[in-house]
Scaffold this motif. Structure first.
Motif, PDB file in Angstrom:
ATOM      1  N   UNK A  80       0.829  -1.200   0.000  1.00 18.89           N
ATOM      2  CA  UNK A  80       0.000   0.000   0.000  1.00 18.89           C
ATOM      3  C   UNK A  80       0.866   1.254   0.000  1.00 18.89           C
ATOM      4  N   UNK A  81       1.937   1.226   0.792  1.00 18.32           N
ATOM      5  CA  UNK A  81       2.823   2.386   0.863  1.00 18.32           C
ATOM      6  C   UNK A  81       3.482   2.643  -0.489  1.00 18.32           C
ATOM      7  N   UNK A  82       3.954   1.582  -1.131  1.00 17.32           N
ATOM      8  CA  UNK A  82       4.602   1.742  -2.441  1.00 17.32           C
ATOM      9  C   UNK A  82       3.598   2.247  -3.470  1.00 17.32           C
ATOM     10  N   UNK A  83       2.403   1.723  -3.436  1.00 17.24           N
ATOM     11  CA  UNK A  83       1.367   2.174  -4.370  1.00 17.24           C
ATOM     12  C   UNK A  83       1.082   3.666  -4.186  1.00 17.24           C
ATOM     13  N   UNK A  84       0.982   4.098  -2.938  1.00 14.79           N
ATOM     14  CA  UNK A  84       0.710   5.505  -2.658  1.00 14.79           C
ATOM     15  C   UNK A  84       1.848   6.401  -3.136  1.00 14.79           C
ATOM     16  N   UNK A  85       3.090   5.903  -3.048  1.00 15.07           N
ATOM     17  CA  UNK A  85       4.240   6.705  -3.442  1.00 15.07           C
ATOM     18  C   UNK A  85       4.395   6.767  -4.964  1.00 15.07           C
ATOM     19  N   UNK A  86       4.044   5.684  -5.648  1.00 18.50           N
ATOM     20  CA  UNK A  86       4.232   5.649  -7.094  1.00 18.50           C
ATOM     21  C   UNK A  86       3.089   6.298  -7.855  1.00 18.50           C
ATOM     22  N   UNK A  87       1.913   6.272  -7.295  1.00 16.43           N
ATOM     23  CA  UNK A  87       0.722   6.744  -8.008  1.00 16.43           C
ATOM     24  C   UNK A  87       0.875   8.174  -8.554  1.00 16.43           C
ATOM     25  N   UNK A  88       1.466   9.114  -7.784  1.00 14.36           N
ATOM     26  CA  UNK A  88       1.555  10.486  -8.308  1.00 14.36           C
ATOM     27  C   UNK A  88       2.687  10.687  -9.313  1.00 14.36           C
ATOM     28  N   UNK A  89       3.579   9.719  -9.465  1.00 11.21           N
ATOM     29  CA  UNK A  89       4.744   9.918 -10.318  1.00 11.21           C
ATOM     30  C   UNK A  89       4.385   9.814 -11.794  1.00 11.21           C
ATOM     31  N   UNK A  90       4.972  10.709 -12.585  1.00  8.77           N
ATOM     32  CA  UNK A  90       4.852  10.610 -14.025  1.00  8.77           C
ATOM     33  C   UNK A  90       3.420  10.495 -14.496  1.00  8.77           C
ATOM     34  N   UNK A  91       3.214   9.533 -15.395  1.00  4.69           N
ATOM     35  CA  UNK A  91       1.875   9.327 -15.960  1.00  4.69           C
ATOM     36  C   UNK A  91       1.296   7.983 -15.532  1.00  4.69           C
ATOM     37  N   UNK A  92       1.745   7.442 -14.406  1.00  7.05           N
ATOM     38  CA  UNK A  92       1.315   6.122 -13.958  1.00  7.05           C
ATOM     39  C   UNK A  92      -0.197   6.034 -13.784  1.00  7.05           C
ATOM     40  N   UNK A  93      -0.745   4.925 -14.246  1.00  2.85           N
ATOM     41  CA  UNK A  93      -2.138   4.577 -13.988  1.00  2.85           C
ATOM     42  C   UNK A  93      -2.143   3.160 -13.437  1.00  2.85           C
ATOM     43  N   UNK A  94      -2.750   2.976 -12.266  1.00  3.46           N
ATOM     44  CA  UNK A  94      -2.814   1.625 -11.719  1.00  3.46           C
ATOM     45  C   UNK A  94      -3.767   0.778 -12.541  1.00  3.46           C
ATOM     46  N   UNK A  95      -3.370  -0.469 -12.786  1.00  5.36           N
ATOM     47  CA  UNK A  95      -4.189  -1.403 -13.558  1.00  5.36           C
ATOM     48  C   UNK A  95      -4.541  -2.578 -12.655  1.00  5.36           C
TER      49      UNK A  95
END
Length: 360
Positions: free
Chosen positions: A277-292
């Protein structure tokens, strides 16, 4: 032997087969291995060498009984094998006639179902998942009476999604008179719900695949389980190797399934779920990432138009993640296994630098 002779001798159905691209085949070195859905944690185990001069039991009683107790089934409903991958192979070998029969898979999903079938000259039919990664039961219904084994991965690799219980119930009903339905639960310890092991008595065509590779942190010993009716287990025992589990593997597996081993596993699962969950929260705002997909396993799946450049940049730094963009519906998708806090932070920092240079 010349290459031409080898080519002439090779089985026809293998000539165009591309082997499964495992993490170790794709990369031979790296600092942070975040591409194989392995646990970053490992327990401590003791080895008794006094039995190493003897062939091991085909189905070690201590391992079978311990896993049966853990899964809530009877020992007669358990088969242990060299990873769940061997369980997949056994189902295909034991229930499909080469050159005649077929299996059904639901892509995007785990690649070894298709590779194993093709290795044994068994046809692979596909009923692609819906856009939300649920089962397309209408598409699956078209294969009733045409396949022998149906593979459903839940939680699914690489989408991290669980199949709704009512959908699995419908699939079991669809194929009740014609095929086995194998529910692959390699990641079940990370997911919500208890899985399908407790339903074996209610569905004679249900098979459940499990492993010690993920939550138990024992990918290196290759130990998996097939849970099914005693009648199915007896058929699989006809096809299994005489000594499928090495004695050291059996000893380690029994220790992992002890009360102390189970407590260790459950503690590490809780840690990994928090880190995920922590990694997801940190990566989500970066660049153009979209969680799939979803996060019901020990990995996350993200989409980025900069997929290839990001992969190349990370590999150069010894940080290895998995490109899933060849999978159906997963264009530009990257799968990231959850590592230790330190590994995850190196990944975040590297990705942040990459996107800052892109000025995104």
């Amino acid at each position: 032997m010349t290459d031409s002779l080898i080519d002439a001798l090779q089985a026809k159905h293998l000539r165009d087969l591309k082997p499964y691209e495992s993490a170790r085949r794709l990369f031979s070195g790296g600092q942070d291995w975040l591409n194989a859905n392995e646990s970053p944690f490992v327990g401590e185990y003791n080895l008794d060498s006094r039995k190493l001069n003897r062939y091991p039991d085909c189905q070690p009683k201590a391992v079978i009984q311990a896993y049966a107790a853990y899964a809530g089934v009877t020992p007669e409903q358990v088969l242990v094998s060299r990873g769940a991958d061997e369980g997949i192979e056994l189902l295909i070998r034991a229930f499909c006639d080469a050159g005649q029969d077929s299996i059904l898979i639901c892509p995007p999903t785990y690649g070894m179902y298709a590779i194993s079938a093709e290795t044994f000259n068994v046809k692979v039919n596909k009923a692609p998942l819906n856009a939300d990664f649920s089962l397309n039961l209408d598409a699956m219904a078209e294969f009733v009476g045409k396949v022998k084994v149906v593979f459903i991965c839940s939680p699914n690799n690489p989408t991290g999604t669980q199949v709704a219980p009512e959908q699995i119930e419908q699939a079991l009903a669809l194929f009740a008179g014609s095929a086995l339905v194998a529910v692959d639960e390699a990641y079940i310890e990370f997911a919500q719900g208890q899985g399908w092991a407790g339903q074996l008595a209610n569905y004679p065509n249900l098979v459940v695949l499990r492993t010690l590779s993920k939550a138990f942190g024992l990918a290196g010993i290759r130990c998996g389980f097939t849970l099914a009716s005693p009648a199915i287990i007896q058929v699989l025992l006809k096809a299994i190797a005489p000594y499928p589990l090495a004695e050291p593997v059996a000893q380690i597996a029994a220790q992992a399934l002890s009360p102390q081993g189970l407590a260790w596993m459950q503690e590490k699962v809780e840690v990994l779920n928090v880190l995920r969950q922590r990694l997801q929260d940190q990566l989500q705002p970066l660049g153009d990432f979209v969680r799939v997909g979803d996060c019901q396993a020990n990995f996350i799946l993200l989409r980025s138009q900069y997929k290839q450049g990001l992969m190349d940049d990370l590999v150069a730094q010894g940080i290895l993640i998995r490109d899933q963009s060849k999978q159906l519906g997963l264009e530009n998708c990257l799968r990231i296994s959850i590592g230790t806090e330190e590994q995850n932070q190196r990944l975040v920092a590297a990705m942040q630098r990459f996107f800052e240079e892109k000025a995104i």
